[in-house]
Design a protein around this motif. Structure first.
Motif, PDB file in Angstrom:
ATOM      1  N   TYR A  66       0.857  -1.181   0.000  1.00  0.00           N
ATOM      2  CA  TYR A  66       0.000   0.000   0.000  1.00  0.00           C
ATOM      3  C   TYR A  66       0.893   1.231   0.000  1.00  0.00           C
ATOM      4  O   TYR A  66       1.624   1.478   0.957  1.00  0.00           O
ATOM      5  N   LEU A  67       0.870   1.939  -1.108  1.00  0.00           N
ATOM      6  CA  LEU A  67       1.694   3.149  -1.238  1.00  0.00           C
ATOM      7  C   LEU A  67       0.835   4.361  -0.929  1.00  0.00           C
ATOM      8  O   LEU A  67      -0.140   4.637  -1.635  1.00  0.00           O
ATOM      9  N   VAL A  68       1.209   5.092   0.114  1.00  0.00           N
ATOM     10  CA  VAL A  68       0.392   6.209   0.589  1.00  0.00           C
ATOM     11  C   VAL A  68       1.022   7.525   0.131  1.00  0.00           C
ATOM     12  O   VAL A  68       2.008   7.994   0.702  1.00  0.00           O
ATOM     13  N   ALA A  69       0.458   8.092  -0.931  1.00  0.00           N
ATOM     14  CA  ALA A  69       0.997   9.328  -1.512  1.00  0.00           C
ATOM     15  C   ALA A  69       0.037  10.471  -1.219  1.00  0.00           C
ATOM     16  O   ALA A  69      -0.732  10.900  -2.080  1.00  0.00           O
ATOM     17  N   VAL A  70       0.056  10.928   0.028  1.00  0.00           N
ATOM     18  CA  VAL A  70      -0.815  12.039   0.439  1.00  0.00           C
ATOM     19  C   VAL A  70       0.050  13.131   1.063  1.00  0.00           C
ATOM     20  O   VAL A  70       1.198  12.874   1.437  1.00  0.00           O
ATOM     21  N   PRO A  71      -0.459  14.378   1.158  1.00  0.00           N
ATOM     22  CA  PRO A  71       0.314  15.420   1.839  1.00  0.00           C
ATOM     23  C   PRO A  71       0.646  14.991   3.278  1.00  0.00           C
ATOM     24  O   PRO A  71      -0.125  14.252   3.903  1.00  0.00           O
ATOM     25  N   ASP A  72       1.783  15.483   3.779  1.00  0.00           N
ATOM     26  CA  ASP A  72       2.225  15.092   5.125  1.00  0.00           C
ATOM     27  C   ASP A  72       1.147  15.284   6.171  1.00  0.00           C
ATOM     28  O   ASP A  72       1.004  14.463   7.080  1.00  0.00           O
ATOM     29  N   ASP A  73       0.387  16.374   6.066  1.00  0.00           N
ATOM     30  CA  ASP A  73      -0.577  16.640   7.135  1.00  0.00           C
ATOM     31  C   ASP A  73      -1.822  15.752   7.041  1.00  0.00           C
ATOM     32  O   ASP A  73      -2.668  15.770   7.942  1.00  0.00           O
ATOM     33  N   ALA A  74      -1.909  14.947   5.983  1.00  0.00           N
ATOM     34  CA  ALA A  74      -3.003  13.969   5.899  1.00  0.00           C
ATOM     35  C   ALA A  74      -2.574  12.602   6.436  1.00  0.00           C
ATOM     36  O   ALA A  74      -3.406  11.698   6.565  1.00  0.00           O
ATOM     37  N   LEU A  75      -1.296  12.445   6.752  1.00  0.00           N
ATOM     38  CA  LEU A  75      -0.820  11.140   7.242  1.00  0.00           C
ATOM     39  C   LEU A  75      -1.461  10.723   8.573  1.00  0.00           C
ATOM     40  O   LEU A  75      -1.838   9.558   8.729  1.00  0.00           O
ATOM     41  N   PRO A  76      -1.599  11.637   9.554  1.00  0.00           N
ATOM     42  CA  PRO A  76      -2.199  11.209  10.831  1.00  0.00           C
ATOM     43  C   PRO A  76      -3.605  10.633  10.654  1.00  0.00           C
ATOM     44  O   PRO A  76      -3.945   9.635  11.304  1.00  0.00           O
ATOM     45  N   ALA A  77      -4.394  11.221   9.768  1.00  0.00           N
ATOM     46  CA  ALA A  77      -5.748  10.699   9.534  1.00  0.00           C
ATOM     47  C   ALA A  77      -5.685   9.282   8.961  1.00  0.00           C
ATOM     48  O   ALA A  77      -6.442   8.394   9.380  1.00  0.00           O
ATOM     49  N   ILE A  78      -4.777   9.079   8.000  1.00  0.00           N
ATOM     50  CA  ILE A  78      -4.594   7.731   7.435  1.00  0.00           C
ATOM     51  C   ILE A  78      -4.174   6.767   8.548  1.00  0.00           C
ATOM     52  O   ILE A  78      -4.696   5.653   8.666  1.00  0.00           O
ATOM     53  N   ALA A  79      -3.220   7.212   9.355  1.00  0.00           N
ATOM     54  CA  ALA A  79      -2.686   6.342  10.418  1.00  0.00           C
ATOM     55  C   ALA A  79      -3.781   5.905  11.377  1.00  0.00           C
ATOM     56  O   ALA A  79      -3.810   4.752  11.829  1.00  0.00           O
ATOM     57  N   SER A  80      -4.707   6.792  11.665  1.00  0.00           N
ATOM     58  CA  SER A  80      -5.711   6.434  12.666  1.00  0.00           C
ATOM     59  C   SER A  80      -6.925   5.734  12.057  1.00  0.00           C
ATOM     60  O   SER A  80      -7.630   4.991  12.754  1.00  0.00           O
ATOM     61  N   GLU A  81      -7.177   5.938  10.762  1.00  0.00           N
ATOM     62  CA  GLU A  81      -8.404   5.381  10.172  1.00  0.00           C
ATOM     63  C   GLU A  81      -8.194   4.077   9.410  1.00  0.00           C
ATOM     64  O   GLU A  81      -9.147   3.344   9.157  1.00  0.00           O
ATOM     65  N   LEU A  82      -6.952   3.804   8.991  1.00  0.00           N
ATOM     66  CA  LEU A  82      -6.709   2.649   8.117  1.00  0.00           C
ATOM     67  C   LEU A  82      -5.993   1.546   8.902  1.00  0.00           C
ATOM     68  O   LEU A  82      -5.037   1.824   9.636  1.00  0.00           O
ATOM     69  N   THR A  83      -6.466   0.313   8.771  1.00  0.00           N
ATOM     70  CA  THR A  83      -5.786  -0.819   9.416  1.00  0.00           C
ATOM     71  C   THR A  83      -5.538  -1.903   8.378  1.00  0.00           C
ATOM     72  O   THR A  83      -6.459  -2.325   7.684  1.00  0.00           O
TER      73      THR A  83
END
Lengths: 260, 260
Positions: A66-83
């Motif tokens: 899974y390659l996560v190509a989002v702006p840095d400030d969107a990473l925390p949301a990904i980290a908390s919502e995706l498992t």
């Protein structure tokens, strides 16, 4: 598994688009493309024979990477919502720690392509990719993918990658802003930025062939305070430019003192 | 007279050397080369079939045009020590007024080649030359000479030329210093400046083909304060770089606000 690594691309901006298309062209099956914006998700998914999803909860566990190509400030949301337990997940940021997505999966890392990808231009063919993970098998998988993207893959720790990211700002974002200021000044005085192009090309040619530390020129390098003052007089109603001019001028003068 | 304009070159540094050689190659007889340093005067004079002189008082009145290629802060000494009544004299500075050498001769002006000439590298073939004089016949003569040097001759008033000179600092000297800082940071972290070259090339390609005002990218443009803070943390022991980083970052943020 290694020969048919299935990839899901999270984020369909400039970088996600470039990565998805290039990996697809290199024979990696693209499983899904995620973007919160339906049109963007679908557009990229269609171009790399993938399914599109617009909600993180719809990201399937069918991919290997899974390659996560989002702006840095969107990473925390990904980290908390995706498992995605047991799956390899990598973000593409120059500045975020390699374990920024550890909540998503323990098999996390980073694959950072250092280049300026834009929508309008053809994607540049040459770029450096920095890879890192605390887990060796993840590093191996990311290296394999990075090698399909670029001939120039580096294994850098977090501090080296952050240093490279600062260097990228110094080589790309900041010079571009200086060019933009020059363009504005010239336009105000009824001249075109085009007249700067031979000098811009020569500046770059020199930086590509010689050490920039050794080739500095200009009024600051010569401590030519009369010229510096003439420049400051010209820009005296532009405080933001004055600040930049003084900060860089003082830094050049200081560097010269250290060198001599 | 126009076909065999005899030129004396005052100053045998990088620019004087380039101008003397190029005018000689274009068929302009070079009368004398002046430099206070005997070896430099002789070296350039030999290469363009001229006589060398090392004292201003030995500059003869046999030439038609006197091109003064000295650092800006050496112009006042030339102005007060050299007298060439009735002769055309031009300095080559981007910042000094076009009548800076009025004490030398009333037929004074400026011929400013905007390029980065260095001793080590081949002289760049392309550059813009800005010409100006308050006296029309002088402007005509300088234009003729400038046209032999470059296809790109501009007639600019003093303020336009000074603006172009500031733009040259923004396009050449300042970016080069940013590259030098990047080189230093990378070396400290055991990386080479070579890894920045694809990005540097792409940055330049873009600036040559699109308006830099429209193509800004990076953390400051996105107001990505988390990344900005990570960068500031990394460089916190480098106050000169911190000042530069903050000044340019604030200017980018301000420009974006104005644009939106």
């Amino acid at each position: 598994m290694e020969d048919k690594l299935r990839v899901t691309v999270v984020g369909a901006g400039n970088l996600g688009t470039h990565l998805g298309l290039k990996l697809h062209a290199q024979g990696f099956p693209i499983e899904q493309v995620f973007s919160r914006k339906r049109a963007k998700a679908k557009s990229l998914a269609d171009r790399c024979a993938a399914k599109s999803v617009t909600a993180l909860k719809d990201i399937s566990s069918n991919a290997d990477l899974y390659l996560v190509a989002v702006p840095d400030d969107a990473l925390p949301a990904i980290a908390s919502e995706l498992t995605l337990k047991e799956k390899v997940v990598a973000h593409t940021s120059g500045a975020a720690p390699s374990d920024a997505l550890a909540e998503v999966s323990p098999f996390c890392g980073v694959l950072y392509p250092m280049q300026s990808f834009t929508r309008t231009a053809e994607s540049p063919s040459e770029f450096v990719v920095a890879v890192n993970s605390e887990i060796e098998t993840v590093t191996k998988i990311l290296t394999k993918v990075a090698t399909a993207l670029s001939d120039n893959v580096l294994h850098l720790n977090d501090e080296q990658r952050l240093t490279m990211h600062v260097a990228a700002v110094l080589v790309n974002n900041f010079p571009n802003h200086l060019y933009a200021i020059a363009e504005g000044l010239l336009n105000e005085a009824e001249m075109s930025f085009d007249i700067m192009k031979p000098l811009l090309q020569e500046t770059t040619r020199k930086a590509l062939s010689e050490s920039p530390i050794l080739t500095q020129t200009g009024p600051a390098k010569r401590s030519d305070f009369k010229t510096i003052q003439a420049h400051l007089d010209l820009i005296k109603n532009k405080p933001a430019l004055e600040d930049i001019y003084m900060a860089i001028t003082e830094s050049i003068i200081e560097s010269e003192k250290k060198r001599s």
